[in-house]
Scaffold this motif. Structure first.
Motif, short mmCIF file in Angstrom:
data_model
loop_
_atom_site.label_atom_id
_atom_site.label_comp_id
_atom_site.label_asym_id
_atom_site.label_seq_id
_atom_site.Cartn_x
_atom_site.Cartn_y
_atom_site.Cartn_z
N MET A 1 0.85 -1.19 0.00
CA MET A 1 0.00 0.00 0.00
C MET A 1 0.90 1.25 0.00
SD MET A 1 -2.46 2.08 2.07
CE MET A 1 -1.10 2.29 3.16
N PRO A 2 0.59 2.28 -0.71
CA PRO A 2 -0.49 2.47 -1.69
C PRO A 2 -0.25 1.74 -3.03
CG PRO A 2 0.30 4.59 -0.82
CD PRO A 2 1.30 3.54 -0.44
N TYR A 3 -1.36 1.68 -3.77
CA TYR A 3 -1.40 1.11 -5.12
C TYR A 3 -1.69 2.24 -6.09
CZ TYR A 3 -1.88 -2.98 -2.24
OH TYR A 3 -1.66 -3.95 -1.28
N VAL A 4 -0.82 2.42 -7.06
CA VAL A 4 -0.94 3.55 -7.99
C VAL A 4 -1.17 3.01 -9.40
CG1 VAL A 4 0.19 5.61 -8.89
CG2 VAL A 4 0.73 4.81 -6.57
N THR A 5 -2.17 3.53 -10.08
CA THR A 5 -2.42 3.16 -11.47
C THR A 5 -2.25 4.40 -12.35
OG1 THR A 5 -4.01 1.51 -10.75
CG2 THR A 5 -4.09 2.15 -13.06
N VAL A 6 -1.44 4.29 -13.38
CA VAL A 6 -1.25 5.40 -14.32
C VAL A 6 -1.79 4.95 -15.67
CG1 VAL A 6 0.37 6.99 -15.42
CG2 VAL A 6 0.84 6.13 -13.10
N LYS A 7 -2.82 5.62 -16.12
CA LYS A 7 -3.50 5.27 -17.37
C LYS A 7 -3.10 6.29 -18.41
CE LYS A 7 -8.21 3.95 -18.58
NZ LYS A 7 -9.13 3.07 -17.87
N MET A 8 -2.55 5.85 -19.53
CA MET A 8 -2.11 6.81 -20.55
C MET A 8 -2.10 6.16 -21.94
SD MET A 8 1.92 7.10 -19.46
CE MET A 8 2.98 5.65 -19.47
N ILE A 9 -2.00 7.02 -22.94
CA ILE A 9 -1.92 6.54 -24.32
C ILE A 9 -0.68 5.67 -24.50
CG2 ILE A 9 -1.42 7.36 -26.68
CD1 ILE A 9 -4.30 7.71 -26.12
N GLU A 10 -0.80 4.59 -25.24
CA GLU A 10 0.34 3.70 -25.47
C GLU A 10 1.43 4.42 -26.27
OE1 GLU A 10 -1.63 0.51 -27.50
OE2 GLU A 10 -2.18 1.76 -29.19
N GLY A 11 2.63 3.90 -26.18
CA GLY A 11 3.69 4.44 -27.02
C GLY A 11 4.86 5.04 -26.27
N ARG A 12 4.81 5.06 -24.94
CA ARG A 12 5.99 5.54 -24.20
C ARG A 12 7.12 4.54 -24.33
NH1 ARG A 12 1.84 9.16 -23.12
NH2 ARG A 12 2.86 11.11 -22.50
N THR A 13 8.34 5.04 -24.28
CA THR A 13 9.52 4.17 -24.38
C THR A 13 9.74 3.44 -23.05
OG1 THR A 13 11.02 5.85 -23.53
CG2 THR A 13 10.62 5.87 -25.90
N PRO A 14 10.50 2.34 -23.11
CA PRO A 14 10.86 1.65 -21.86
C PRO A 14 11.54 2.60 -20.87
CG PRO A 14 11.45 0.30 -23.75
CD PRO A 14 10.98 1.61 -24.30
N GLU A 15 12.37 3.50 -21.36
CA GLU A 15 13.06 4.42 -20.45
C GLU A 15 12.05 5.33 -19.75
OE1 GLU A 15 14.04 3.73 -23.59
OE2 GLU A 15 15.74 2.52 -22.90
N GLN A 16 11.06 5.80 -20.50
CA GLN A 16 10.05 6.67 -19.87
C GLN A 16 9.25 5.90 -18.83
OE1 GLN A 16 8.18 8.10 -23.61
NE2 GLN A 16 8.56 10.17 -22.85
N LYS A 17 8.88 4.67 -19.16
CA LYS A 17 8.08 3.90 -18.20
C LYS A 17 8.91 3.53 -16.97
CE LYS A 17 6.04 0.89 -21.12
NZ LYS A 17 4.99 -0.06 -21.57
N ARG A 18 10.17 3.22 -17.17
CA ARG A 18 11.04 2.91 -16.03
C ARG A 18 11.15 4.12 -15.09
NH1 ARG A 18 15.72 1.69 -18.69
NH2 ARG A 18 14.83 -0.35 -19.08
#
Lengths: 61, 61, 61, 61, 61, 61
Positions: free
Chosen positions: D1-18
Motif C-alpha cells: 500500500m499504496p497502489y498507484v495506477t497510471v493510465k495513458m496513451i500507449e507508445g511511451r519508451t521503456p526508459e520513460q516507463k522505467r
C-alpha cells in the motif's frame, strides 16, 4: 469530469465505437448537466478468455 | 452482483484461468450468499513492463 | 500479485467479509499457484443509489 | 500500500516507463510517508481508438 | 492524460493529500513529458475492513 | 455486458442519477447493439478532497 469507462467484449467495429463515445457523452452531458468538453470516455475491451459469469468463461461455453 | 476482478501477470494457462473463474465464483457465492448465476469474474493480465513494486518494474529486475 | 477486487452492494456483515477475503485468497492461491502472502483483496461496496441494471437503479425498483 | 495506477496513451519508451515507476514511487513514498517497498505501480496503456474527450475519439481527430 | 489513481488506507491528512497530488503530478509530467494541465489524480481511500493481504483483513489483525 | 462506470464529483440529485443510468443505458444499447437487460451502470462519486487536475485538488482551489 465525468469520466466514463465502458467495459465490453472485444470485436466492435470502429463505427460502433465512434458512435458509442459520441452518444454516451451526449447522454452524460444532458443528464448531469456537464459540458461535453469535460467528459472523457474510455473503452476497455475484454477477451472471452478473461470474462466469466456463473463460474464459466465465455470462451468455454 | 458481485463483480470480481483478478489482476495478475500474463501467462497463465487456459486451464488455470478456467479453474480460477470457477473456484473464485464458488468462494464468493458461499461466503456472501450470492447465487452463482449473479457472479461475474474479469481477469486482467499485466505485462512485466507495466508493473512495478518498490520503484522497479518486474521487467527490469 | 494477484490483486483481487470484489465489488458488491453494501451491507455484508464483518463475518461475511472476513470469510470472503479468506476464501477468495485460498481459491486464487490454489488455482494460479500463487503464495497466499502475495495475494491482495479489495472489497468495494456500492449503494443501491449508484448501481443499475437495464437502465434502472436498484434503489428505484 | 499504496497502489498507484497510471493510465495513458500507449507508445511511451521503456526508459520513460522505467522513470515513471521510479519517480512516482518516490513521490508517493515521500508525501504519504510509506516505505517504497510497499508501493505498487500499474501502468495501463490505452489505444487512441478506445479513448475520447468531448465525444470524439483521439483516433478520429 | 495521464490519469493517475492512488489507492490507500483512509486517514491521511489534508496536507499529505495536497502534497501527494502535487508531487505525483510533477513526477508524471517530468517522466512522460506531459503538460501538468493534462494530468488528473484521483485518490481512493479504503477502510481496513475492506482490504486484506494473505487472506486476512487489516481490521482483523 | 457492457459494464459502464461513471465517475464524477458527488452531489448530483437522485433525479439526475436516475436519468443518467437510464440514458447512458439507452445510448450504449443503441450504439453497440446490446440488449438493455445486459447493461450494468455503476456510479462512483468522488469528493473534491480526493480529485485534482494540474497538481491542485478541487478543494484547494
Amino acid at each position: 469530469m465525468p469520466y466514463v469507462t465502458v467495459k465490453m467484449i472485444e470485436g466492435r467495429t470502429p463505427e460502433q465505437k465512434r458512435a458509442l463515445v459520441a452518444e454516451v457523452t451526449e447522454a452524460v452531458s444532458k443528464t448531469v448537466n456537464a459540458p461535453k468538453e469535460n467528459i472523457t470516455v474510455f473503452i476497455e475491451e475484454m477477451s472471452k478468455e478473461n470474462y466469466g459469469v456463473a463460474g464459466v468463461r465465455f470462451s468455454d461455453k
